[in-house]
Design a protein around this motif. Structure first.
Motif, PDB file in Angstrom:
ATOM      1  N   LEU A   1       0.793  -1.220   0.011  1.00 53.86           N
ATOM      2  CA  LEU A   1       0.181  -0.010  -0.033  1.00 53.86           C
ATOM      3  C   LEU A   1       0.835   1.034  -0.088  1.00 53.86           C
ATOM      4  N   SER A   2       2.194   1.215   0.524  1.00 52.39           N
ATOM      5  CA  SER A   2       2.953   2.303   0.530  1.00 52.39           C
ATOM      6  C   SER A   2       3.622   2.530  -0.574  1.00 52.39           C
ATOM      7  N   GLY A   3       3.663   1.519  -1.801  1.00 57.59           N
ATOM      8  CA  GLY A   3       4.367   1.663  -2.931  1.00 57.59           C
ATOM      9  C   GLY A   3       5.769   1.067  -2.871  1.00 57.59           C
ATOM     10  N   GLU A   4       6.204   0.559  -1.661  1.00 60.13           N
ATOM     11  CA  GLU A   4       7.671  -0.008  -1.572  1.00 60.13           C
ATOM     12  C   GLU A   4       7.583  -1.136  -2.557  1.00 60.13           C
ATOM     13  N   LEU A   5       6.596  -1.928  -2.547  1.00 62.06           N
ATOM     14  CA  LEU A   5       6.412  -3.108  -3.549  1.00 62.06           C
ATOM     15  C   LEU A   5       5.349  -2.703  -4.586  1.00 62.06           C
ATOM     16  N   HIS A   6       5.548  -3.208  -5.828  1.00 59.04           N
ATOM     17  CA  HIS A   6       4.878  -2.804  -7.012  1.00 59.04           C
ATOM     18  C   HIS A   6       4.267  -3.863  -7.619  1.00 59.04           C
ATOM     19  N   ALA A   7       2.971  -3.873  -8.491  1.00 57.14           N
ATOM     20  CA  ALA A   7       2.582  -4.845  -9.103  1.00 57.14           C
ATOM     21  C   ALA A   7       3.567  -5.526  -9.895  1.00 57.14           C
ATOM     22  N   GLY A   8       3.504  -6.824  -9.822  1.00 54.56           N
ATOM     23  CA  GLY A   8       4.414  -7.560 -10.540  1.00 54.56           C
ATOM     24  C   GLY A   8       5.662  -8.140  -9.694  1.00 54.56           C
ATOM     25  N   ASP A   9       6.022  -7.236  -8.758  1.00 57.63           N
ATOM     26  CA  ASP A   9       7.101  -7.687  -7.765  1.00 57.63           C
ATOM     27  C   ASP A   9       6.986  -9.003  -7.202  1.00 57.63           C
ATOM     28  N   SER A  10       8.189  -9.996  -7.103  1.00 59.89           N
ATOM     29  CA  SER A  10       7.781 -11.260  -6.658  1.00 59.89           C
ATOM     30  C   SER A  10       8.133 -11.043  -5.202  1.00 59.89           C
ATOM     31  N   LEU A  11       7.550 -12.237  -4.539  1.00 60.40           N
ATOM     32  CA  LEU A  11       7.689 -12.097  -2.971  1.00 60.40           C
ATOM     33  C   LEU A  11       8.555 -13.338  -2.641  1.00 60.40           C
ATOM     34  N   PRO A  12       9.311 -13.588  -1.380  1.00 65.23           N
ATOM     35  CA  PRO A  12      10.116 -14.805  -1.221  1.00 65.23           C
ATOM     36  C   PRO A  12       8.873 -15.988  -1.331  1.00 65.23           C
ATOM     37  N   SER A  13       9.594 -17.014  -1.855  1.00 64.19           N
ATOM     38  CA  SER A  13       8.824 -18.256  -1.620  1.00 64.19           C
ATOM     39  C   SER A  13       8.318 -18.537  -0.228  1.00 64.19           C
ATOM     40  N   ILE A  14       7.210 -19.154  -0.317  1.00 68.25           N
ATOM     41  CA  ILE A  14       6.990 -19.625   1.229  1.00 68.25           C
ATOM     42  C   ILE A  14       7.730 -20.195   2.136  1.00 68.25           C
ATOM     43  N   ARG A  15       8.484 -21.065   1.626  1.00 66.28           N
ATOM     44  CA  ARG A  15       9.524 -21.785   2.432  1.00 66.28           C
ATOM     45  C   ARG A  15      10.941 -21.042   2.619  1.00 66.28           C
ATOM     46  N   GLN A  16      11.086 -20.288   1.697  1.00 65.94           N
ATOM     47  CA  GLN A  16      12.053 -19.078   1.957  1.00 65.94           C
ATOM     48  C   GLN A  16      11.726 -18.126   3.108  1.00 65.94           C
ATOM     49  N   LEU A  17      10.693 -17.655   3.175  1.00 67.07           N
ATOM     50  CA  LEU A  17      10.371 -16.799   3.907  1.00 67.07           C
ATOM     51  C   LEU A  17      10.213 -17.451   5.467  1.00 67.07           C
ATOM     52  N   ALA A  18       9.583 -18.343   5.472  1.00 65.05           N
ATOM     53  CA  ALA A  18       9.551 -19.184   6.757  1.00 65.05           C
ATOM     54  C   ALA A  18      11.118 -19.479   7.129  1.00 65.05           C
ATOM     55  N   LYS A  19      12.000 -19.845   6.480  1.00 65.46           N
ATOM     56  CA  LYS A  19      13.525 -19.992   6.713  1.00 65.46           C
ATOM     57  C   LYS A  19      13.650 -18.791   7.323  1.00 65.46           C
ATOM     58  N   ASP A  20      13.882 -17.592   6.536  1.00 67.13           N
ATOM     59  CA  ASP A  20      14.237 -16.373   6.917  1.00 67.13           C
ATOM     60  C   ASP A  20      13.884 -15.910   8.291  1.00 67.13           C
ATOM     61  N   LEU A  21      12.625 -16.137   8.406  1.00 66.12           N
ATOM     62  CA  LEU A  21      11.982 -15.539   9.720  1.00 66.12           C
ATOM     63  C   LEU A  21      12.143 -16.608  11.088  1.00 66.12           C
ATOM     64  N   GLN A  22      12.427 -17.795  10.517  1.00 66.42           N
ATOM     65  CA  GLN A  22      12.424 -18.736  11.459  1.00 66.42           C
ATOM     66  C   GLN A  22      11.301 -19.177  12.251  1.00 66.42           C
ATOM     67  N   VAL A  23      10.315 -19.368  11.245  1.00 65.22           N
ATOM     68  CA  VAL A  23       8.808 -19.385  11.617  1.00 65.22           C
ATOM     69  C   VAL A  23       8.381 -20.807  10.584  1.00 65.22           C
ATOM     70  N   SER A  24       7.237 -21.410  11.097  1.00 63.08           N
ATOM     71  CA  SER A  24       6.600 -22.596  10.145  1.00 63.08           C
ATOM     72  C   SER A  24       6.362 -22.003   8.939  1.00 63.08           C
ATOM     73  N   VAL A  25       6.410 -23.133   8.103  1.00 70.80           N
ATOM     74  CA  VAL A  25       5.794 -22.857   6.870  1.00 70.80           C
ATOM     75  C   VAL A  25       4.270 -22.590   6.622  1.00 70.80           C
ATOM     76  N   ILE A  26       3.799 -23.098   7.511  1.00 70.00           N
ATOM     77  CA  ILE A  26       2.400 -23.135   7.659  1.00 70.00           C
ATOM     78  C   ILE A  26       1.942 -21.496   8.000  1.00 70.00           C
ATOM     79  N   THR A  27       2.718 -20.994   8.967  1.00 72.70           N
ATOM     80  CA  THR A  27       2.492 -19.658   9.137  1.00 72.70           C
ATOM     81  C   THR A  27       2.637 -18.568   7.889  1.00 72.70           C
ATOM     82  N   THR A  28       3.900 -18.693   7.266  1.00 73.15           N
ATOM     83  CA  THR A  28       3.796 -17.952   6.001  1.00 73.15           C
ATOM     84  C   THR A  28       2.739 -18.199   4.856  1.00 73.15           C
TER      85      THR A  28
END
Length: 124
Positions: free
Chosen positions: A26-53
């Motif tokens: 919403l702030s425009g930091e991320l734009h249409a078409g920008d890719s997000l980290p994969s669910i698994r990668q984000l879970a690994k980076d944040l050290q949380v469960s894949v189910i959470t991400t």
């Protein structure tokens, strides 16, 4: 994109992730078409469960802020700008309501609140 998880927060972790990604979109930091980290990668980076991400991404997809493409990942949605603006306005209105309630607790008049807001708006 930098997501920070707080164990002191009363919000569940998936909500914290969701709120921070939503704010980035919403702030425009991320734009249409920008890719997000994969669910698994984000879970690994944040050290949380894949189910959470996965849950955070599913909720963002329900809000039409991101799209999932099988085999390719998740991307910021190309939702029309009016929809994103409407979402942003809704969040702004919630903050304004909170300010109005706080001002009433301080016994501020509507006129005083508007004057104070005008002053701050001009300074910003």
């Amino acid at each position: 994109m930098n997501i920070i998880i707080s164990n002191a927060s009363s919000d569940p972790i998936y909500i914290q992730i969701m709120n921070q990604i939503r704010q980035s979109i919403l702030s425009g930091e991320l734009h249409a078409g920008d890719s997000l980290p994969s669910i698994r990668q984000l879970a690994k980076d944040l050290q949380v469960s894949v189910i959470t991400t996965k849950r955070a991404y599913e909720e963002l997809e329900k809000e039409k802020l991101i799209d999932s493409v099988v085999g390719k990942g998740c991307f910021v949605s190309g939702a029309n700008k009016d929809f994103i603006r409407e979402q942003h306005m809704k969040r702004l209105e919630e903050k304004i309501i909170e300010i109005i309630r706080d001002s009433k607790e301080l016994n501020m008049s509507k006129h005083d609140l508007i004057e104070h807001l005008s002053l701050l708006f001009e300074e910003e």
